[in-house]
Write a protein that holds these residues in place. Structure first.
Motif, PDB file in Angstrom:
ATOM      1  N   GLU A  61       0.860  -1.186   0.000  1.00 40.86           N
ATOM      2  CA  GLU A  61       0.000   0.000   0.000  1.00 40.86           C
ATOM      3  C   GLU A  61       0.894   1.234   0.000  1.00 40.86           C
ATOM      4  N   ARG A 115       0.267   4.165   0.506  1.00 39.77           N
ATOM      5  CA  ARG A 115      -0.011   5.111   1.596  1.00 39.77           C
ATOM      6  C   ARG A 115       0.635   4.686   2.916  1.00 39.77           C
ATOM      7  N   TYR A 116       0.814   3.385   3.103  1.00 40.89           N
ATOM      8  CA  TYR A 116       1.539   2.955   4.308  1.00 40.89           C
ATOM      9  C   TYR A 116       3.029   3.243   4.160  1.00 40.89           C
ATOM     10  N   ARG A 144       4.359   5.664   2.446  1.00 38.85           N
ATOM     11  CA  ARG A 144       4.551   7.102   2.638  1.00 38.85           C
ATOM     12  C   ARG A 144       4.481   7.464   4.125  1.00 38.85           C
ATOM     13  N   PHE A 179      -5.059   4.225   7.845  1.00 38.91           N
ATOM     14  CA  PHE A 179      -4.478   5.448   7.284  1.00 38.91           C
ATOM     15  C   PHE A 179      -4.895   6.665   8.096  1.00 38.91           C
ATOM     16  N   TYR A 188      -1.959   8.753   9.790  1.00 36.42           N
ATOM     17  CA  TYR A 188      -1.638  10.112   9.348  1.00 36.42           C
ATOM     18  C   TYR A 188      -2.050  11.154  10.384  1.00 36.42           C
ATOM     19  N   ILE A 246      -5.048  12.802   2.331  1.00 32.97           N
ATOM     20  CA  ILE A 246      -5.168  11.345   2.484  1.00 32.97           C
ATOM     21  C   ILE A 246      -6.222  11.014   3.533  1.00 32.97           C
ATOM     22  N   GLU A 259      -9.583   8.885   2.754  1.00 30.64           N
ATOM     23  CA  GLU A 259      -9.830   7.616   3.448  1.00 30.64           C
ATOM     24  C   GLU A 259     -11.125   7.683   4.265  1.00 30.64           C
TER      25      GLU A 259
END
Lengths: 231, 428
Positions: free
Chosen positions: A11, A13-14, A16, B204, B208, B230, B234
């Motif tokens: 993923e 996003r993980y 990053r 996420f 984040y 993000i 999400e």
């Protein structure tokens, strides 16, 4: 010296998320998208730590860890959404040094990274000795290497530290909570299963008969002992 | 009118003649060979008639404290006036209660002139180890009476019929268990998928957010914006998933309402295409429309269905052009004129084996691509929403060439089909 961390996740996003948090702490970050790439990069880049997702295409995290342990004792943290006890135990059993559950908080993630890296630093050897012998077992403190019948045995950084604790206390019982605190850190003293798994793995590697161990013996309800051997 | 009751008495086995032996053998074979119960019973009744003359036959089965006819045929006399015939329900009840064969004779008015009014009715029980399951009735109009050996023959045949029924019940039970097992597997997979699908955006958002909250770090504005975007996306994903779960459960319980209003379908589709292009700059999506088209429907729900199909095309046929068409059709569902909307992709397609099941709740095409997220609810919701509009949704797919979803909507889903041609008359 800048420490290099390999992060592995399919993923983006993980990746990053981990990259941003690690870079800001001054670590150098390299990335892989699946287990196969991870295994290759461990060999090529020799990172100081691997953070490994489990559910990935090509080669999953458990398979990758198994291959990595075939040639390296680099510290590995599994970072996964698979949180069942059997998954945790399987990860530790395959030689992971820690297991972090997704979702995680950034602060917790960083604390775990620091703890694992701290454990991995070569501990100081017991005073005066450079080689320790215990039956067929030989520990070379200077090179942080373990031999059994002169054959090198690959231990993970955590396993090596557990062994050292027992070696340093040879002939004396080391209580479980002391082992957990000294090897893993204050926050792990209740985390018995992580210790059981490490002990069991050490026995698999060091003992002729892991069910009747001679190097690492259980003192029920107390801890573990490396019995003093009479010459 | 007079009723006479005969209680048959049996004196041991009756010797069978050659023809009877052959027929019994053929009956035995028919019950063993024919998987379809109705066809098997048809074969059996015709075979029986060679050795045991009767005019009608009824099989009653005991269900929930009453007996229900599961099979009935007129083979001889009486075809012209089936409703007036004796179908032996009262006798069947007696047979079931007492567990033994019974024979009655009924003489209605004018029995001397109308053979149908002289009725010999034989009832034999369907027995199983746990009791009497029902009865088989043989009716004979105008005589002669059933002889003792015929009664015994009938009883033997009824045993065969009983075997058929028992086997059918077992087959049904196995099928029901299998369906239950499949549903359970789907539900188990569904729970695993949903927890993964819920955890993924949550992971996420948590990650984040806590990154932005780190006290030991200052993130520059660009990075802050990147992380917040993000988190926002999400959150949307999570919202979409929760909406799907709620819709699915509302549809399942019948609590979802369609709010009908006048919909300019051509405009609605154009808006969807514009929105899609806005979100996916590189997507080749084209609309082919017949021109202005008005229907009564729920615009939110129709939009939801079309967007879901487009999003599927993006997910499973990534990058291939998507064609959206709308054309009016004279012969729509609910026997009204209507409109057909198709969503066509040019991706890998779905093999026939899986295509049949994609509208099932929780179903996901196996191993298509493990990386593609989904819960197996989307197409189920689409189908339910279209059906709630009185419409139909079907799919055509050619592996290697793409998939086309075809939606047919009536001009006004509130107008129900007029009664008449859909009632089937079973005993005509």
């Amino acid at each position: 010296m800048t420490q290099k961390i390999l992060i592995v996740d399919d993923e983006p996003r993980y990746l990053r998320l981990m990259e941003a948090n690690l870079q800001v702490e001054g670590y150098q970050v390299i990335q892989a998208f699946n287990g196969q790439q991870a295994v290759e990069l461990v060999g090529l880049e020799r990172p100081d730590l691997v953070m490994l997702d489990v559910m990935m295409p090509v080669l999953d995290g458990f398979q990758a860890l198994e291959r990595i342990r075939g040639f390296s004792s680099i510290p590995v943290i599994i970072v996964s959404a698979k949180g069942q006890e059997q998954d945790r135990v399987r990860g530790l059993d395959l030689g992971a040094d820690d297991y972090i559950l997704k979702p995680f908080s950034a602060t917790e993630l960083m604390a775990r990274v620091r703890a694992v890296l701290r454990r991995a630093q070569s501990p100081v050897s017991p005073s005066g000795q450079s080689i320790f012998r215990h039956g067929d077992l030989r520990v070379d403190f200077a090179r942080a290497e373990v031999f059994r019948d002169d054959k090198i045995i690959y231990l993970s950084a955590t396993e090596y530290r557990v062994l050292l604790q027992l070696v340093q206390a040879v002939g004396r019982v080391v209580p479980s909570d002391v082992l957990l605190k000294d090897v893993w850190g204050e926050e792990y003293t209740e985390d018995k299963e992580i210790l059981w798994v490490s002990i069991s793995r050490l026995r698999q590697k060091l003992e002729d008969d892991p069910r009747n161990p001679v190097h690492i013996v259980t003192k029920s309800g107390v801890g573990y002992i490396m019995p003093g051997l009479e010459e | 009118m007079a009723d006479e009751f005969h209680f048959p008495k049996f004196n041991g086995p009756v010797a069978l003649n050659t023809q009877e032996q052959e027929v019994l053998f053929a009956i035995n074979q028919a019950t063993a060979e024919e998987p379809d119960i109705e066809k098997a019973l048809d074969r059996v009744s015709h075979l029986v008639r060679k050795v045991l003359v009767f005019d009608n036959i009824v099989v009653y089965v005991h269900q929930d404290n009453s007996i229900e006819p599961v099979y009935a045929r007129i083979i001889g006399r009486g075809k012209a006036s089936p409703a007036e015939l004796a179908w032996g329900e009262a006798l069947a009840n007696d047979v079931v209660t007492q567990g033994v064969s019974r024979l009655i004779q009924e003489r209605l008015e004018n029995w001397e002139d109308n053979r149908l009014n002289l009725r010999y009715i034989l009832g034999a029980p369907l027995k199983s180890p746990d009791g009497v399951n029902g009865a088989v009735i043989f009716g004979r109009f105008g005589g002669p009476d059933f002889t003792q050996s015929q009664i015994q023959l009938a009883e033997f045949i009824v045993v065969q019929v009983n075997q058929l029924l028992i086997r059918q019940r077992l087959v049904q039970r196995v099928a029901a268990l299998e369906a239950e097992r499949q549903l359970r597997t789907l539900q188990e997979n569904f729970i695993a998928t949903v927890s993964h699908e819920l955890k993924s955006p949550l992971g996420f958002i948590k990650g984040y957010t806590t990154t932005l909250l780190r006290r030991d770090t200052q993130w520059d504005e660009e990075t802050q914006r990147e992380f917040l975007t993000i988190i926002d996306e999400e959150t949307e994903r999570l919202q979409g998933l929760i909406d799907n779960l709620l819709d699915s459960s509302r549809l399942q319980s019948g609590a979802l309402k369609i709010n009908y209003e006048l919909v300019h379908l051509d405009e609605l589709l154009r808006n969807i295409v514009n929105r899609t292009v806005g979100l996916h700059k590189n997507l080749d999506i084209r609309l082919f429309s017949d021109g202005p088209c008005e229907i009564y429907g729920d615009p939110t729900r129709i939009t939801q269905v079309v967007e879901n199909l487009i999003s599927n095309a993006l997910k499973y046929a990534g990058g291939s052009p998507v064609f959206l068409t709308m054309k009016k059709i004279a012969d729509g569902p609910l026997d009204q004129s209507g409109v057909e909307v198709t969503v066509q992709d040019h991706g890998p397609g779905i093999s026939e084996e899986f295509a049949a099941r994609v509208f099932d709740r929780f179903y996901r095409v196996p191993s298509l691509n493990n990386r593609i997220q989904g819960t197996g609810l989307g197409l189920f919701i689409c189908r339910e929403l279209i059906q709630a509009h009185g419409g139909q949704i079907t799919l055509e797919s050619l592996p290697g060439q793409g998939t086309t979803f075809r939606i047919a909507l009536p001009v006004d889903g509130r107008r129900k089909r007029s009664d008449g041609d859909d009632s089937k008359n079973t005993d005509s």
